[in-house]
Design a protein around this motif. Structure first.
Motif, mmCIF file in Angstrom:
data_model
loop_
_atom_site.group_PDB
_atom_site.id
_atom_site.type_symbol
_atom_site.label_atom_id
_atom_site.label_comp_id
_atom_site.label_asym_id
_atom_site.label_seq_id
_atom_site.Cartn_x
_atom_site.Cartn_y
_atom_site.Cartn_z
ATOM 1 N N ASN A 105 0.834 -1.198 0.000
ATOM 2 C CA ASN A 105 0.000 0.000 0.000
ATOM 3 C C ASN A 105 0.867 1.245 0.000
ATOM 4 O O ASN A 105 1.923 1.282 0.628
ATOM 5 N N VAL A 106 0.391 2.271 -0.670
ATOM 6 C CA VAL A 106 1.065 3.562 -0.695
ATOM 7 C C VAL A 106 0.341 4.476 0.281
ATOM 8 O O VAL A 106 -0.884 4.586 0.243
ATOM 9 N N ARG A 107 1.072 5.100 1.137
ATOM 10 C CA ARG A 107 0.489 6.047 2.091
ATOM 11 C C ARG A 107 1.177 7.389 1.932
ATOM 12 O O ARG A 107 2.391 7.487 2.035
ATOM 13 N N ILE A 108 0.393 8.409 1.642
ATOM 14 C CA ILE A 108 0.911 9.768 1.568
ATOM 15 C C ILE A 108 0.289 10.535 2.720
ATOM 16 O O ILE A 108 -0.937 10.584 2.842
ATOM 17 N N THR A 109 1.115 11.111 3.563
ATOM 18 C CA THR A 109 0.599 11.828 4.723
ATOM 19 C C THR A 109 1.048 13.282 4.683
ATOM 20 O O THR A 109 2.067 13.614 4.078
ATOM 21 N N THR A 110 0.293 14.118 5.330
ATOM 22 C CA THR A 110 0.623 15.527 5.459
ATOM 23 C C THR A 110 -0.123 16.079 6.666
ATOM 24 O O THR A 110 -1.027 15.430 7.195
ATOM 25 N N GLU A 111 0.251 17.242 7.101
ATOM 26 C CA GLU A 111 -0.443 17.871 8.220
ATOM 27 C C GLU A 111 -1.547 18.772 7.685
ATOM 28 O O GLU A 111 -1.404 19.375 6.623
ATOM 29 N N ALA A 112 -2.642 18.854 8.431
ATOM 30 C CA ALA A 112 -3.760 19.703 8.042
ATOM 31 C C ALA A 112 -4.475 20.171 9.298
ATOM 32 O O ALA A 112 -4.343 19.584 10.370
ATOM 33 N N ILE A 113 -5.230 21.220 9.143
ATOM 34 C CA ILE A 113 -6.052 21.759 10.222
ATOM 35 C C ILE A 113 -7.488 21.322 9.964
ATOM 36 O O ILE A 113 -7.996 21.477 8.855
ATOM 37 N N VAL A 114 -8.122 20.747 10.963
ATOM 38 C CA VAL A 114 -9.523 20.343 10.836
ATOM 39 C C VAL A 114 -10.378 21.563 11.150
ATOM 40 O O VAL A 114 -10.357 22.084 12.257
ATOM 41 N N GLY A 115 -11.131 22.029 10.134
ATOM 42 C CA GLY A 115 -11.971 23.211 10.309
ATOM 43 C C GLY A 115 -13.395 22.870 10.690
ATOM 44 O O GLY A 115 -14.079 23.648 11.334
ATOM 45 N N ALA A 116 -13.855 21.688 10.290
ATOM 46 C CA ALA A 116 -15.229 21.284 10.599
ATOM 47 C C ALA A 116 -15.339 19.773 10.485
ATOM 48 O O ALA A 116 -14.546 19.134 9.792
ATOM 49 N N VAL A 117 -16.317 19.229 11.184
ATOM 50 C CA VAL A 117 -16.596 17.794 11.161
ATOM 51 C C VAL A 117 -18.074 17.621 10.856
ATOM 52 O O VAL A 117 -18.912 18.287 11.464
ATOM 53 N N THR A 118 -18.396 16.742 9.893
ATOM 54 C CA THR A 118 -19.798 16.373 9.731
ATOM 55 C C THR A 118 -19.988 15.061 10.475
ATOM 56 O O THR A 118 -19.067 14.262 10.584
ATOM 57 N N GLY A 119 -21.169 14.835 10.970
ATOM 58 C CA GLY A 119 -21.381 13.705 11.869
ATOM 59 C C GLY A 119 -21.037 14.188 13.272
ATOM 60 O O GLY A 119 -21.155 15.362 13.580
ATOM 61 N N SER A 120 -20.586 13.302 14.114
ATOM 62 C CA SER A 120 -20.218 13.697 15.477
ATOM 63 C C SER A 120 -18.710 13.558 15.664
ATOM 64 O O SER A 120 -18.034 12.920 14.858
ATOM 65 N N ALA A 121 -18.197 14.122 16.747
ATOM 66 C CA ALA A 121 -16.765 14.027 17.026
ATOM 67 C C ALA A 121 -16.343 12.582 17.286
ATOM 68 O O ALA A 121 -15.221 12.197 16.986
ATOM 69 N N THR A 122 -17.247 11.780 17.825
ATOM 70 C CA THR A 122 -16.915 10.377 18.106
ATOM 71 C C THR A 122 -17.155 9.463 16.916
ATOM 72 O O THR A 122 -16.633 8.357 16.873
ATOM 73 N N ALA A 123 -17.953 9.925 15.928
ATOM 74 C CA ALA A 123 -18.216 9.135 14.720
ATOM 75 C C ALA A 123 -18.283 10.075 13.515
ATOM 76 O O ALA A 123 -19.346 10.294 12.932
ATOM 77 N N PRO A 124 -17.140 10.672 13.142
ATOM 78 C CA PRO A 124 -17.159 11.650 12.038
ATOM 79 C C PRO A 124 -17.513 10.993 10.705
ATOM 80 O O PRO A 124 -17.202 9.830 10.470
ATOM 81 N N ARG A 125 -18.192 11.768 9.844
ATOM 82 C CA ARG A 125 -18.524 11.295 8.483
ATOM 83 C C ARG A 125 -17.533 11.870 7.472
ATOM 84 O O ARG A 125 -17.066 11.166 6.606
ATOM 85 N N THR A 126 -17.254 13.167 7.565
ATOM 86 C CA THR A 126 -16.262 13.819 6.701
ATOM 87 C C THR A 126 -15.567 14.912 7.506
ATOM 88 O O THR A 126 -16.057 15.335 8.549
ATOM 89 N N LEU A 127 -14.425 15.366 6.995
ATOM 90 C CA LEU A 127 -13.695 16.474 7.608
ATOM 91 C C LEU A 127 -13.500 17.571 6.572
ATOM 92 O O LEU A 127 -13.256 17.294 5.405
ATOM 93 N N LEU A 128 -13.598 18.826 6.991
ATOM 94 C CA LEU A 128 -13.248 19.963 6.163
ATOM 95 C C LEU A 128 -11.852 20.385 6.597
ATOM 96 O O LEU A 128 -11.632 20.677 7.775
ATOM 97 N N LEU A 129 -10.901 20.371 5.666
ATOM 98 C CA LEU A 129 -9.498 20.566 6.022
ATOM 99 C C LEU A 129 -8.940 21.863 5.471
ATOM 100 O O LEU A 129 -9.428 22.410 4.491
ATOM 101 N N GLY A 130 -7.874 22.340 6.103
ATOM 102 C CA GLY A 130 -7.139 23.506 5.636
ATOM 103 C C GLY A 130 -5.649 23.266 5.814
ATOM 104 O O GLY A 130 -5.229 22.445 6.630
ATOM 105 N N ARG A 131 -4.870 23.976 5.001
ATOM 106 C CA ARG A 131 -3.400 23.918 5.100
ATOM 107 C C ARG A 131 -2.861 25.315 4.914
ATOM 108 O O ARG A 131 -3.416 26.116 4.184
ATOM 109 N N TYR A 132 -1.742 25.585 5.568
ATOM 110 C CA TYR A 132 -1.098 26.876 5.385
ATOM 111 C C TYR A 132 -0.228 26.857 4.141
ATOM 112 O O TYR A 132 0.551 25.923 3.922
ATOM 113 N N ALA A 133 -0.356 27.894 3.306
ATOM 114 C CA ALA A 133 0.505 28.067 2.138
ATOM 115 C C ALA A 133 1.859 28.586 2.618
ATOM 116 O O ALA A 133 2.018 29.012 3.768
#
Length: 88
Positions: free
Chosen positions: A45-73
């Motif tokens: 498997n190929v894994r590409i990782t990076t750091e991001a800021i979580v701006g919002a969560v859909t679903g709940s914090a204990t069972a998230p459905r999606t994340l809205l992410l941000g990164r600094y330029a």
């Protein structure tokens, strides 16, 4: 039918396709058939990782459905990134 190769250079090139959705490579012997229910093949498997800021969560914090992410330029500006795919 999936692409196949015996050329190591081609296989290494395919590993660079992770950014467009290639998850990894399967390895097997040339004459080895697929055997349902058995783990005879190896997978890389190929894994590409990076750091991001979580701006919002859909679903709940204990069972998230999606994340809205941000990164600094490099300029220090916070950039919005597309939200993640649905979590299982």
């Amino acid at each position: 039918m999936r692409p196949a190769t015996t050329d190591p250079v081609t296989a290494r090139e395919w590993l660079m396709w992770a950014a467009v959705g290639i998850e990894g490579l399967c390895f097997k012997r040339l004459q080895e058939p697929y055997r349902p229910g058995r783990r005879a093949w190896r997978k890389h498997n190929v894994r590409i990782t990076t750091e991001a800021i979580v701006g919002a969560v859909t679903g709940s914090a204990t069972a998230p459905r999606t994340l809205l992410l941000g990164r600094y330029a490099s300029t220090g500006t916070l950039l919005h990134r597309p939200r993640t795919p649905l979590f299982a």
